[in-house]
Design a protein around this motif. Sequence first.
Motif, PDB file in Angstrom:
ATOM      1  N   HIS A   1     -20.332  15.110 -17.941  1.00 47.70           N
ATOM      2  CA  HIS A   1     -19.736  13.844 -17.556  1.00 47.70           C
ATOM      3  C   HIS A   1     -19.440  13.036 -18.804  1.00 47.70           C
ATOM      4  O   HIS A   1     -20.296  12.911 -19.687  1.00 47.70           O
ATOM      5  N   GLN A   2     -18.273  12.472 -18.838  1.00 48.71           N
ATOM      6  CA  GLN A   2     -17.861  11.679 -19.989  1.00 48.71           C
ATOM      7  C   GLN A   2     -17.180  10.424 -19.464  1.00 48.71           C
ATOM      8  O   GLN A   2     -16.298  10.502 -18.607  1.00 48.71           O
ATOM      9  N   TRP A   3     -17.571   9.277 -20.017  1.00 46.63           N
ATOM     10  CA  TRP A   3     -16.945   8.029 -19.573  1.00 46.63           C
ATOM     11  C   TRP A   3     -16.942   6.993 -20.684  1.00 46.63           C
ATOM     12  O   TRP A   3     -17.705   7.109 -21.635  1.00 46.63           O
ATOM     13  N   PRO A   4     -15.997   6.024 -20.593  1.00 44.30           N
ATOM     14  CA  PRO A   4     -14.976   5.884 -19.555  1.00 44.30           C
ATOM     15  C   PRO A   4     -13.805   6.829 -19.785  1.00 44.30           C
ATOM     16  O   PRO A   4     -13.719   7.453 -20.832  1.00 44.30           O
ATOM     17  N   ALA A   5     -12.903   6.910 -18.849  1.00 36.46           N
ATOM     18  CA  ALA A   5     -11.735   7.779 -18.986  1.00 36.46           C
ATOM     19  C   ALA A   5     -10.702   7.154 -19.927  1.00 36.46           C
ATOM     20  O   ALA A   5     -10.041   7.858 -20.683  1.00 36.46           O
ATOM     21  N   THR A   6     -10.559   5.853 -19.840  1.00 35.50           N
ATOM     22  CA  THR A   6      -9.647   5.150 -20.740  1.00 35.50           C
ATOM     23  C   THR A   6     -10.320   3.878 -21.228  1.00 35.50           C
ATOM     24  O   THR A   6     -11.155   3.295 -20.535  1.00 35.50           O
TER      25      THR A   6
END
Lengths: 113, 112
Positions: free
Chosen positions: A5-10
């Motif tokens: 999981h990686q965040w945020p997307a933008t």
Amino acid sequence: SQTIHQWPATLVQPVGSPLSLECTVEGTSNPNLYWYRQAAGRGLQLLFYSVGIGQISSEVPQNLSASRPQDRQFILSSKKLLLSDSGFYLCAWSLKTMNTEAFFGQGTRLTVV
Amino acid sequence: AQSVTQLDSQVPVFEEAPVELRCNYSSSVSVYLFWYVQYPNQGLQLLLKYLSGSTLVKGINGFEAEFNKSQTSFHLRKPSVHISDTAEYFCAVSVGFQKLVFGTGTRLLVSP
């Protein structure tokens, strides 16, 4: 099964502001962890990799730092962003074997304005 | 140190035509080689990998690659491409167990 999981997307951040991108892995233990940056037309540049908690190797001198406070958590940070920090940041993990591939998160699009 | 060269930054091709994406590597020791695909604004997905054994490796979505040690190459091929194959393709080499080194990528553009 393993997931990353990686965040945020933008993310849009002003120059001089701090940065914190987080990445977590599920379903495996003691993985190798990586941060890559992808700038337009320049492929993937390895920024940091970690083989264990608190163990960080930096590949290129830059305005960024990384930390691994827990086994499956990898954080990319900056105290003051530069325009040149804009790009697409990818977190990845791999097993600790000789012939393993890396598994990537969905990435964070960072725009520094 | 190991490195990967992808000479073609962009490859335009018509749908149903064959395609080859080139990858050359440099390393003084045995290597493990990978091809990844990246769709817009997404992470990378593994297409195929060469670890040992047969030099012809088959991957997902009808792609295959051939490891050529004498030419230090690992070119990716598909006999008939689809519009959905439009993406960026990365070749990578791994030496040891700590990190992958990627090429600069090749953008495959498939048009009708």
